[in-house]
Design a protein around this motif. Structure first.
Motif, PDB file in Angstrom:
ATOM      1  N   ARG A 111      86.455  -1.022  22.994  1.00  0.00           N
ATOM      2  CA  ARG A 111      86.987  -2.335  22.336  1.00  0.00           C
ATOM      3  C   ARG A 111      87.227  -2.291  20.493  1.00  0.00           C
ATOM      4  NH1 ARG A 111      83.850  -4.656  26.642  1.00  0.00           N
ATOM      5  NH2 ARG A 111      85.226  -6.223  28.076  1.00  0.00           N
ATOM      6  N   THR A 112      86.009  -1.778  20.045  1.00  0.00           N
ATOM      7  CA  THR A 112      85.682  -1.738  17.954  1.00  0.00           C
ATOM      8  C   THR A 112      86.410  -0.194  17.786  1.00  0.00           C
ATOM      9  OG1 THR A 112      83.424  -0.599  18.885  1.00  0.00           O
ATOM     10  CG2 THR A 112      83.890  -3.285  18.042  1.00  0.00           C
ATOM     11  N   GLY A 113      86.017   0.675  18.727  1.00  0.00           N
ATOM     12  CA  GLY A 113      86.036   2.013  18.482  1.00  0.00           C
ATOM     13  C   GLY A 113      84.842   2.674  17.659  1.00  0.00           C
ATOM     14  N   GLU A 114      83.242   2.131  17.947  1.00  0.00           N
ATOM     15  CA  GLU A 114      81.930   2.230  16.905  1.00  0.00           C
ATOM     16  C   GLU A 114      81.979   3.316  18.097  1.00  0.00           C
ATOM     17  OE1 GLU A 114      78.384   0.408  15.879  1.00  0.00           O
ATOM     18  OE2 GLU A 114      79.906  -0.922  17.020  1.00  0.00           O
ATOM     19  N   ARG A 115      80.998   4.262  17.675  1.00  0.00           N
ATOM     20  CA  ARG A 115      79.866   4.999  18.397  1.00  0.00           C
ATOM     21  C   ARG A 115      78.455   4.523  18.016  1.00  0.00           C
ATOM     22  NH1 ARG A 115      76.367   8.961  16.811  1.00  0.00           N
ATOM     23  NH2 ARG A 115      75.451  10.748  18.682  1.00  0.00           N
ATOM     24  N   ARG A 116      78.055   4.102  19.221  1.00  0.00           N
ATOM     25  CA  ARG A 116      76.723   3.117  19.042  1.00  0.00           C
ATOM     26  C   ARG A 116      75.240   3.444  20.162  1.00  0.00           C
ATOM     27  NH1 ARG A 116      76.945  -0.866  22.092  1.00  0.00           N
ATOM     28  NH2 ARG A 116      79.174  -2.026  22.492  1.00  0.00           N
ATOM     29  N   GLU A 117      74.057   2.566  19.849  1.00  0.00           N
ATOM     30  CA  GLU A 117      73.547   2.783  20.987  1.00  0.00           C
ATOM     31  C   GLU A 117      73.502   2.397  22.535  1.00  0.00           C
ATOM     32  OE1 GLU A 117      69.984   2.085  19.519  1.00  0.00           O
ATOM     33  OE2 GLU A 117      68.479   3.922  19.194  1.00  0.00           O
ATOM     34  N   PHE A 118      73.361   2.426  23.626  1.00  0.00           N
ATOM     35  CA  PHE A 118      74.088   1.697  25.080  1.00  0.00           C
ATOM     36  C   PHE A 118      73.100   0.380  24.983  1.00  0.00           C
ATOM     37  CE2 PHE A 118      76.005   5.688  27.271  1.00  0.00           C
ATOM     38  CZ  PHE A 118      77.205   4.437  27.773  1.00  0.00           C
ATOM     39  N   THR A 119      73.897  -0.539  25.274  1.00  0.00           N
ATOM     40  CA  THR A 119      73.493  -1.810  25.679  1.00  0.00           C
ATOM     41  C   THR A 119      73.595  -1.888  27.422  1.00  0.00           C
ATOM     42  OG1 THR A 119      75.296  -3.105  25.744  1.00  0.00           O
ATOM     43  CG2 THR A 119      73.711  -2.869  23.510  1.00  0.00           C
ATOM     44  N   THR A 120      72.500  -2.749  27.414  1.00  0.00           N
ATOM     45  CA  THR A 120      72.652  -3.011  28.891  1.00  0.00           C
ATOM     46  C   THR A 120      74.146  -3.714  29.464  1.00  0.00           C
ATOM     47  OG1 THR A 120      71.448  -5.434  28.916  1.00  0.00           O
ATOM     48  CG2 THR A 120      69.866  -3.468  29.580  1.00  0.00           C
ATOM     49  N   GLN A 121      74.481  -4.241  28.136  1.00  0.00           N
ATOM     50  CA  GLN A 121      75.988  -5.206  29.273  1.00  0.00           C
ATOM     51  C   GLN A 121      76.520  -3.351  29.217  1.00  0.00           C
ATOM     52  OE1 GLN A 121      76.503  -7.509  29.987  1.00  0.00           O
ATOM     53  NE2 GLN A 121      78.413  -6.371  30.762  1.00  0.00           N
ATOM     54  N   ASP A 122      76.044  -2.591  28.404  1.00  0.00           N
ATOM     55  CA  ASP A 122      77.740  -1.595  28.304  1.00  0.00           C
ATOM     56  C   ASP A 122      77.183  -0.851  29.171  1.00  0.00           C
ATOM     57  OD1 ASP A 122      78.104  -1.748  25.782  1.00  0.00           O
ATOM     58  OD2 ASP A 122      77.039  -0.460  24.911  1.00  0.00           O
ATOM     59  N   VAL A 123      76.347  -0.637  29.710  1.00  0.00           N
ATOM     60  CA  VAL A 123      75.926  -0.062  31.652  1.00  0.00           C
ATOM     61  C   VAL A 123      76.513  -0.758  32.364  1.00  0.00           C
ATOM     62  CG1 VAL A 123      73.846   0.595  33.009  1.00  0.00           C
ATOM     63  CG2 VAL A 123      73.253   1.269  31.229  1.00  0.00           C
ATOM     64  N   SER A 323      83.786  16.376  27.259  1.00  0.00           N
ATOM     65  CA  SER A 323      84.510  17.752  26.278  1.00  0.00           C
ATOM     66  C   SER A 323      83.190  17.940  24.783  1.00  0.00           C
ATOM     67  CB  SER A 323      85.005  17.407  25.465  1.00  0.00           C
ATOM     68  OG  SER A 323      85.903  17.105  23.870  1.00  0.00           O
ATOM     69  N   ASP A 324      83.018  18.720  24.677  1.00  0.00           N
ATOM     70  CA  ASP A 324      82.329  18.852  23.065  1.00  0.00           C
ATOM     71  C   ASP A 324      82.697  17.777  22.066  1.00  0.00           C
ATOM     72  OD1 ASP A 324      80.530  20.835  24.407  1.00  0.00           O
ATOM     73  OD2 ASP A 324      82.269  22.047  24.254  1.00  0.00           O
ATOM     74  N   SER A 325      84.293  16.950  22.488  1.00  0.00           N
ATOM     75  CA  SER A 325      84.944  16.841  20.810  1.00  0.00           C
ATOM     76  C   SER A 325      83.860  14.929  20.945  1.00  0.00           C
ATOM     77  CB  SER A 325      86.113  15.945  21.641  1.00  0.00           C
ATOM     78  OG  SER A 325      86.412  15.227  20.293  1.00  0.00           O
ATOM     79  N   CYS A 326      83.326  14.936  19.409  1.00  0.00           N
ATOM     80  CA  CYS A 326      83.181  13.703  19.631  1.00  0.00           C
ATOM     81  C   CYS A 326      83.657  12.380  19.353  1.00  0.00           C
ATOM     82  CB  CYS A 326      82.133  13.786  18.480  1.00  0.00           C
ATOM     83  SG  CYS A 326      80.860  15.031  17.613  1.00  0.00           S
ATOM     84  N   ALA A 327      85.153  12.073  19.537  1.00  0.00           N
ATOM     85  CA  ALA A 327      86.139  11.039  19.695  1.00  0.00           C
ATOM     86  C   ALA A 327      86.927  11.685  21.007  1.00  0.00           C
ATOM     87  CB  ALA A 327      86.912  11.022  18.765  1.00  0.00           C
ATOM     88  N   MET A 328      87.155  10.753  21.382  1.00  0.00           N
ATOM     89  CA  MET A 328      88.334  10.318  22.650  1.00  0.00           C
ATOM     90  C   MET A 328      89.664  10.915  21.798  1.00  0.00           C
ATOM     91  SD  MET A 328      89.398  10.290  25.613  1.00  0.00           S
ATOM     92  CE  MET A 328      91.038  11.670  25.583  1.00  0.00           C
TER      93      MET A 328
END
Length: 477
Positions: A111-123, A323-328
Motif C-alpha cells: 500500500r505504501t511501498g515502505e519496508r518496515r517491521e512486520f505487524t500481526t495484521q501484516d501476517v 530474490s536477492d533484490s531488495c525491491a519488487m
C-alpha cells in the motif's frame, strides 16, 4: 484415437550413477567422520541399532543402517485441506506444490511501498493473500510480528494460519512442546488425531546444524513428529564456502549425509513415519559473505537435491519465487521466473519461499502475486502439446479448406479458452494501453495485490475447532 500429450522434457542433472556416487560419498562421511548428536533418546536409539557411539555423542553409521532407514520412508505424502480429505499438495513423483516462506523480519508494504517491521495484521493479511491465490498450494507464516507480545509465538503463528486459510500449513516451532501443542490444534481442526494422521494438514520444517551436528532441540522435534506419524522436512542448510566445502559436489555429499543421519533417527523412532527429503544447499558471495538466493548455482543445487530425493524414493523440498533484490523490481521478477521454471523442470515436490526478497529478510506480497502469475504461465508451458484427434483437427481443416478461416468454427469456440490468459501482463496495443491509463506492470501488480488484501475472506474455522484451539493456546504449557 487415444489421447497423447507430448510434454516438455523434464530436467535431469544427475544420472542414477552420479546419485549413487553422492550416496556413497555420504555413507563414507557417516562411517568415517560421523555426526554429533546432542539428544539422549536419539543416542539410545542409535546404540540399540548398532551405530557406533564414541566420545560421548559422536555417532558413526554402518551403511546397512542408513539403507534400512531409506527403505522404510514412504514415497508419497498427501497434504490435505483443513477439515477435509481433499488432497491439496500431493508430494510424489514430479508433482510440484508452491507456497511462501516463514519468519521474515521485514514487510514490504504494497500500500505504501515502505519496508518496515512486520505487524500481526501484516501476517494475517499475507495468510489471506496466500489463501486467495489458487497457485499457492500451502501456507507458511511469512513474518515475525514485532508488535506481538505473547508467550509461545510459534503456537500463535499456527493458530493464526489455521484460522485464515484452509490450505495445508508448513510450520516452524521452537521445541517439542510446541510440536505437541501445534499437532493438537491441527487435530482439533481435522476432527481428531487419527483423522489428522490419515489426512495431514501440516508439516514441520526444521533443521540439523551444519556441519554434522544434531542439536537437542532440533532432534527433539524430529523424534516428536516421528512419534506422532506426522510429516516433517528436516533440511540442513550447508553454505558452500562457509559451513560446507566450496564445491557443489562436496556440499551435496555433506548435506546428504546430514539428511540421511536425520532419517535414521526418525525411522528408528517410528518406521514408516512421513519424511520429506530436503537440503537447503546455498553458497556465499565471497565479496560480501552474504548467502546467495538467486544464482545459477543455487538453482543447480535445487535440481540436484530433487534428483537425490527421487533416487531415494522420497518426496522432495525445494525453493522458488525468491530474490536477492531488495525491491519488487525487474531483478526480482527475473529471479522469480527463473526459479519457478527450474522447480517445474526439476520436479521438486514442496517448493517454499515464494515472496522472499533480500535473501529471506523481507516478504513482499507483490512478489507472491507476481510469482503466482509465473507459476500459472509456466505450468501451461510445461503441459506440452496434446496430440489426440480433437486437437489435430483434421476434419476441421478439411471442412475449412484452402483460403478459409477458422475463427467462426465450432472447434474454435470449443477450444479458444485452452490458451493461457494473463491476469497481470498486458497484451494491448499502445493506443488502448494509453487510453486505459498507461499503467506499467508494477502499478497493475500493486493494484491487484491490494485488491486481494482488501477483498478476500477465507473460509471460517468452525466454532468448535476455534474454541479447542483457544484452549490449547491458553494452556501454554
Amino acid at each position: 484415437m487415444t489421447k497423447q500429450t507430448q510434454a516438455f522434457p523434464r530436467m535431469t542433472m544427475l544420472s542414477d550413477e552420479q546419485c549413487r556416487t553422492i550416496h556413497t560419498a555420504s555413507l563414507e562421511i557417516l562411517r568415517r567422520t560421523g555426526v554429533r548428536v546432542y539428544h539422549d533418546e536419539a543416542l539410545e536409539l542409535l546404540r540399540d541399532a548398532d551405530a557406533l557411539v564414541s566420545d560421548g555423542n559422536r555417532v558413526r553409521f554402518p551403511a546397512g543402517l542408513v539403507e534400512w532407514a531409506v527403505e522404510r520412508a514412504p514415497s508419497r505424502i498427501a497434504l490435505c485441506r483443513r477439515g477435509s480429505d481433499e488432497v491439496a499438495a500431493p508430494l510424489e513423483g514430479r508433482q510440484v506444490a508452491f507456497g511462501p516462506g516463514s519468519d521474515c523480519l521485514n514487510y514490504l508494504d504494497p500500500r505504501t511501498g515502505e519496508r518496515r517491521e512486520f505487524t500481526t495484521q501484516d501476517v494475517i493479511d499475507c495468510i489471506r493473500l496466500v489463501d486467495a491465490l489458487p497457485e499457492m498450494d500451502f501456507c507458511m507464516s511469512m513474518g515475525i510480528p514485532a508488535d506481538l507480545d505473547v508467550d509461545n509465538a510459534y503456537r500463535w503463528q499456527f493458530a493464526t494460519m489455521v484460522e485464515h486459510t484452509t490450505k495445508p500449513i508448513v510450520f516452524v516451532c521452537d521445541d517439542r512442546a510446541d510440536c505437541e501443542a501445534i499437532a493438537a490444534m491441527a487435530a482439533a481442526a481435522a476432527g481428531g488425531m487419527d483423522a489428522l494422521r490419515l489426512n495431514p494438514t501440516l508439516l514441520l520444517y526444521s533443521e540439523p546444524s551444519t556441519p554434522l551436528k544434531h542439536s537437542e532441540t532440533a532432534t527433539g522435534k524430529l523424534l516428536t513428529m516421528a512419534e506422532q506419524a506426522l510429516p516433517i522436512v528436516h533440511s540442513p542448510a550447508p553454505m558452500m564456502g562457509g559451513t560446507a566445502p566450496v564445491t557443489m559436489a562436496g556440499g551435496l555429499a555433506l548435506g546428504n549425509a546430514e539428511v540421511l543421519s536425520s532419517l535414521v533417527m526418525h525411522q528408528l523412532k517410528r518406521p514408516g513415519a512421513p519424511f520429506v527429503y530436503g537440503s537447503g544447499l546455498h553458497h556465499l558471495d565471497m565479496r560480501t559473505t552474504i548467502s546467495v538466493y538467486s544464482a545459477p548455482e543455487f538453482e543447480l543445487a535445487r535440481v540436484a537435491v530433487a534428483e537425490m530425493g527421487r533416487f531415494y524414493g522420497m518426496p522432495t523440498w525445494g525453493y522458488a519465487g525468491h530474490s536477492d533484490s531488495c525491491a519488487m523490481d525487474e531483478q526480482a521478477a527475473a529471479d522469480a521466473a527463473f526459479s519457478v521454471l527450474a522447480s517445474l523442470l526439476a520436479g521438486s515436490n514442496l517448493v517454499h519461499d515464494v515472496g522472499y526478497l533480500e535473501a529471506g529478510l523481507t516478504t513482499s506480497p507483490e512478489m507472491i502475486v507476481f510469482t503466482a502469475e509465473m507459476i500459472e504461465m509456466l505450468r501451461a508451458f510445461m503441459d506440452g502439446v496434446t496430440l489426440d484427434a480433437e486437437s489435430l483437427a483434421l476434419d476441421v481443416i478439411h471442412s475449412v479448406g484452402p483460403g478459409g478461416e477458422f475463427i467462426s468454427t465450432d472447434h474454435t469456440m470449443d477450444h479458444f479458452r485452452d490458451f493461457w490468459e494473463p491476469s497481470l501482463f498486458n497484451r494491448q496495443r499502445v493506443n488502448d494501453w494509453v487510453e486505459a491509463g498507461s499503467k506499467r506492470l508494477g502499478e497493475r501488480l500493486r493494484e491487484r495485490t491490494v485488491a486481494i488484501l482488501d477483498e478476500h475472506e477465507p473460509e471460517p474455522l468452525p466454532d468448535e475447532a476455534r474454541r479447542a484451539i483457544e484452549d490449547i493456546l491458553a494452556d501454554g504449557s
